[in-house]
Design a protein around this motif. Structure first.
Motif, PDB file in Angstrom:
ATOM      1  N   TYR A 125       7.413  -8.046   6.716  1.00 24.35           N
ATOM      2  CA  TYR A 125       7.706  -6.838   7.466  1.00 24.35           C
ATOM      3  C   TYR A 125       8.290  -5.764   6.541  1.00 24.35           C
ATOM      4  N   ALA A 126       9.163  -6.174   5.630  1.00 26.43           N
ATOM      5  CA  ALA A 126       9.764  -5.216   4.707  1.00 26.43           C
ATOM      6  C   ALA A 126       8.723  -4.642   3.755  1.00 26.43           C
ATOM      7  N   ALA A 127       7.746  -5.435   3.361  1.00 22.00           N
ATOM      8  CA  ALA A 127       6.710  -4.947   2.453  1.00 22.00           C
ATOM      9  C   ALA A 127       5.796  -3.943   3.149  1.00 22.00           C
ATOM     10  N   ARG A 128       5.572  -4.124   4.444  1.00 28.81           N
ATOM     11  CA  ARG A 128       4.679  -3.227   5.179  1.00 28.81           C
ATOM     12  C   ARG A 128       5.374  -1.971   5.681  1.00 28.81           C
ATOM     13  N   ALA A 129       6.699  -1.997   5.739  1.00 34.19           N
ATOM     14  CA  ALA A 129       7.433  -0.853   6.285  1.00 34.19           C
ATOM     15  C   ALA A 129       7.382   0.326   5.320  1.00 34.19           C
ATOM     16  N   THR A 130       7.174   1.498   5.861  1.00 40.58           N
ATOM     17  CA  THR A 130       7.182   2.712   5.050  1.00 40.58           C
ATOM     18  C   THR A 130       8.322   3.591   5.531  1.00 40.58           C
ATOM     19  N   SER A 131       9.015   4.189   4.608  1.00 39.35           N
ATOM     20  CA  SER A 131      10.161   5.007   4.952  1.00 39.35           C
ATOM     21  C   SER A 131       9.790   6.480   4.908  1.00 39.35           C
TER      22      SER A 131
END
Length: 98
Positions: free
Chosen positions: A66-72
């Motif tokens: 999930y952290a790898a796919r999240a974009t800020s």
């Protein structure tokens, strides 16, 4: 007074040693020999193969995916300033509460 104290200490020591011997005579002191009675129904090769198959899933779990796919949408400086504000307002748990 000293005699009573010595006798009470001796009595406590005697009860402790009797309790320790009772546990040793049973061979089961608080369930420490539980593993000794367990019988495996699978062979070692099957267990190792299953472990090797599951190993890649442990390197990255659902949180890492999930952290790898999240974009800020925020920049680093904005995130840092928000963190400072939250820390000063005691909104970030620290110590035993975290």
């Amino acid at each position: 007074m000293n005699t009573a104290r010595i006798l009470s200490i001796a009595a406590v020591a005697a009860f402790a040693s009797i309790g320790a011997q009772a546990g040793e005579l049973n061979g089961n002191l608080y369930g420490t020999d539980f593993e000794a009675h367990a019988q495996s129904v699978r062979n070692r090769a099957d267990v190792r193969a299953e472990g090797q198959q599951a190993l890649p899933n442990f390197a990255k779990g659902p949180v890492a995916d999930y952290a790898a796919r999240a974009t800020s949408t925020l920049e680093r400086t904005a995130v840092r300033s928000n963190a400072v504000i939250a820390a000063r307002a005691h909104q970030i748990a620290t110590g035993e509460r975290s």
